[in-house]
Write a protein that holds these residues in place. Structure first.
Motif, PDB file in Angstrom:
ATOM      1  N   MET A   1       0.822  -1.202   0.000  1.00  0.00           N
ATOM      2  CA  MET A   1       0.000   0.000   0.000  1.00  0.00           C
ATOM      3  C   MET A   1       0.861   1.259   0.000  1.00  0.00           C
ATOM      4  O   MET A   1       0.591   2.235  -0.723  1.00  0.00           O
ATOM      5  CB  MET A   1      -0.915  -0.025   1.238  1.00  0.00           C
ATOM      6  N   MET A   2       1.906   1.242   0.817  1.00  0.00           N
ATOM      7  CA  MET A   2       2.815   2.384   0.898  1.00  0.00           C
ATOM      8  C   MET A   2       3.561   2.576  -0.419  1.00  0.00           C
ATOM      9  O   MET A   2       3.794   3.711  -0.856  1.00  0.00           O
ATOM     10  CB  MET A   2       3.795   2.191   2.044  1.00  0.00           C
ATOM     11  N   LYS A   3       3.932   1.433  -1.057  1.00  0.00           N
ATOM     12  CA  LYS A   3       4.632   1.540  -2.334  1.00  0.00           C
ATOM     13  C   LYS A   3       3.744   2.216  -3.382  1.00  0.00           C
ATOM     14  O   LYS A   3       4.200   3.027  -4.182  1.00  0.00           O
ATOM     15  CB  LYS A   3       5.048   0.143  -2.812  1.00  0.00           C
ATOM     16  N   LYS A   4       2.467   1.846  -3.364  1.00  0.00           N
ATOM     17  CA  LYS A   4       1.522   2.441  -4.312  1.00  0.00           C
ATOM     18  C   LYS A   4       1.372   3.942  -4.055  1.00  0.00           C
ATOM     19  O   LYS A   4       1.343   4.751  -4.988  1.00  0.00           O
ATOM     20  CB  LYS A   4       0.166   1.747  -4.174  1.00  0.00           C
ATOM     21  N   PHE A   5       1.302   4.313  -2.782  1.00  0.00           N
ATOM     22  CA  PHE A   5       1.174   5.717  -2.409  1.00  0.00           C
ATOM     23  C   PHE A   5       2.387   6.517  -2.871  1.00  0.00           C
ATOM     24  O   PHE A   5       2.260   7.598  -3.469  1.00  0.00           O
ATOM     25  CB  PHE A   5       1.001   5.841  -0.890  1.00  0.00           C
ATOM     26  N   PHE A   6       3.601   5.969  -2.583  1.00  0.00           N
ATOM     27  CA  PHE A   6       4.823   6.665  -2.994  1.00  0.00           C
ATOM     28  C   PHE A   6       4.944   6.752  -4.512  1.00  0.00           C
ATOM     29  O   PHE A   6       5.466   7.722  -5.059  1.00  0.00           O
ATOM     30  CB  PHE A   6       6.046   5.966  -2.389  1.00  0.00           C
ATOM     31  N   GLY A   7       4.462   5.728  -5.203  1.00  0.00           N
ATOM     32  CA  GLY A   7       4.503   5.741  -6.667  1.00  0.00           C
ATOM     33  C   GLY A   7       3.646   6.869  -7.238  1.00  0.00           C
ATOM     34  O   GLY A   7       4.073   7.605  -8.143  1.00  0.00           O
ATOM     35  N   ILE A   8       2.439   6.988  -6.686  1.00  0.00           N
ATOM     36  CA  ILE A   8       1.543   8.052  -7.157  1.00  0.00           C
ATOM     37  C   ILE A   8       2.117   9.425  -6.812  1.00  0.00           C
ATOM     38  O   ILE A   8       2.088  10.360  -7.631  1.00  0.00           O
ATOM     39  CB  ILE A   8       0.135   7.886  -6.533  1.00  0.00           C
ATOM     40  N   ALA A   9       2.650   9.546  -5.605  1.00  0.00           N
ATOM     41  CA  ALA A   9       3.237  10.818  -5.186  1.00  0.00           C
ATOM     42  C   ALA A   9       4.420  11.186  -6.066  1.00  0.00           C
ATOM     43  O   ALA A   9       4.615  12.370  -6.410  1.00  0.00           O
ATOM     44  CB  ALA A   9       3.669  10.727  -3.722  1.00  0.00           C
ATOM     45  N   PHE A  10       5.224  10.186  -6.462  1.00  0.00           N
ATOM     46  CA  PHE A  10       6.392  10.440  -7.309  1.00  0.00           C
ATOM     47  C   PHE A  10       5.952  10.937  -8.698  1.00  0.00           C
ATOM     48  O   PHE A  10       6.538  11.865  -9.255  1.00  0.00           O
ATOM     49  CB  PHE A  10       7.223   9.149  -7.438  1.00  0.00           C
TER      50      PHE A  10
END
Length: 231
Positions: A1-10
């Motif tokens: 979930m965190m990886k997905k969040f960081f991906g979108i933020a990036f």
């Protein structure tokens, strides 16, 4: 979930940085081009001849037809009904004679409106026709002013004192003899109000300067005193 969040933020960060670049790579898309690229004209500015034309024969060349003249038969919001008589040509009095049939579209003035009509008269008319409507304004001043002859006496002249409202409006709008047009100085409603004031003063003169009455919007009678006082 965190990886997905960081991906979108990036991704958003990359888009944000790219959008802040001072290098314009494309003009982008405009949702409403008429609002983004306004065709409005500055007051008194000469229209761009590459975009605007007043010649109907040039309409097929991608130009906008524009003359700055209101469409025939239209009227401004809040304005009175258009005056149906055009200005006569030199030597012709057809419309001037016909204008006597046109009735004043402005109803009887209230006390406040009559006071405003008096103010309009004093500002625009009294310099020639005088504060007492006797034709002895500052420009004549008993023959000592710049005018060699007295303007019309609006309350005693045998013609003007009986002139219908429509002919008065014609004269104020287009000018008559030495008097120029006042169409650009006062609105059509203001012209009709001034005529109401002149007629009230004429009526007061005929009734030996007795106060005249009108009915205001509440139904109460309002006394309109003559501007002259008999000794």
């Amino acid at each position: 979930m965190m990886k997905k969040f960081f991906g979108i933020a990036f991704i958003f960060l990359i888009v944000f940085i790219a959008s802040c670049s001072d290098v314009r790579r494309n003009p982008g898309r405009v949702y409403m081009p008429d609002m983004a690229y306004s065709r409005a004209l500055e007051t008194y500015a000469k229209p761009d001849s590459t975009k605007f034309t007043s010649d109907l024969s040039e309409l097929g060349e991608g130009k906008i037809y524009y003359t700055a003249i209101p469409v025939a038969g239209t009227m401004a919001r809040g304005d009175e009904m258009p005056f149906p008589y055009a200005m006569d040509k030199i030597g012709d009095t057809t419309n001037y004679a016909a204008s006597k049939q046109f009735q004043n579209p402005v109803l009887a003035l209230t006390g406040v409106e009559m006071k405003e009509a008096e103010r309009l008269y004093l500002v625009n008319c009294a310099i020639c026709h005088g504060m007492k409507l006797d034709g002895n304004g500052p420009l004549y001043n008993d023959g000592k002013g710049p005018f060699p002859s007295a303007p019309k006496n609006l309350v005693a002249d045998p013609i003007v004192s009986k002139m219908p409202d429509g002919q008065m409006f014609y004269s104020i709008t287009y000018g008559k003899n030495a008097m120029g047009s006042y169409a650009s100085q006062i609105t059509s409603k203001q012209r009709w109000m001034i005529i109401h004031y002149i007629k009230a003063q004429q009526a007061a003169k005929k009734s030996n300067a007795q106060p005249t009455t009108s009915v205001d919007s509440s139904g109460a009678k309002v006394v309109n005193k003559d501007s002259t006082t008999k000794k």
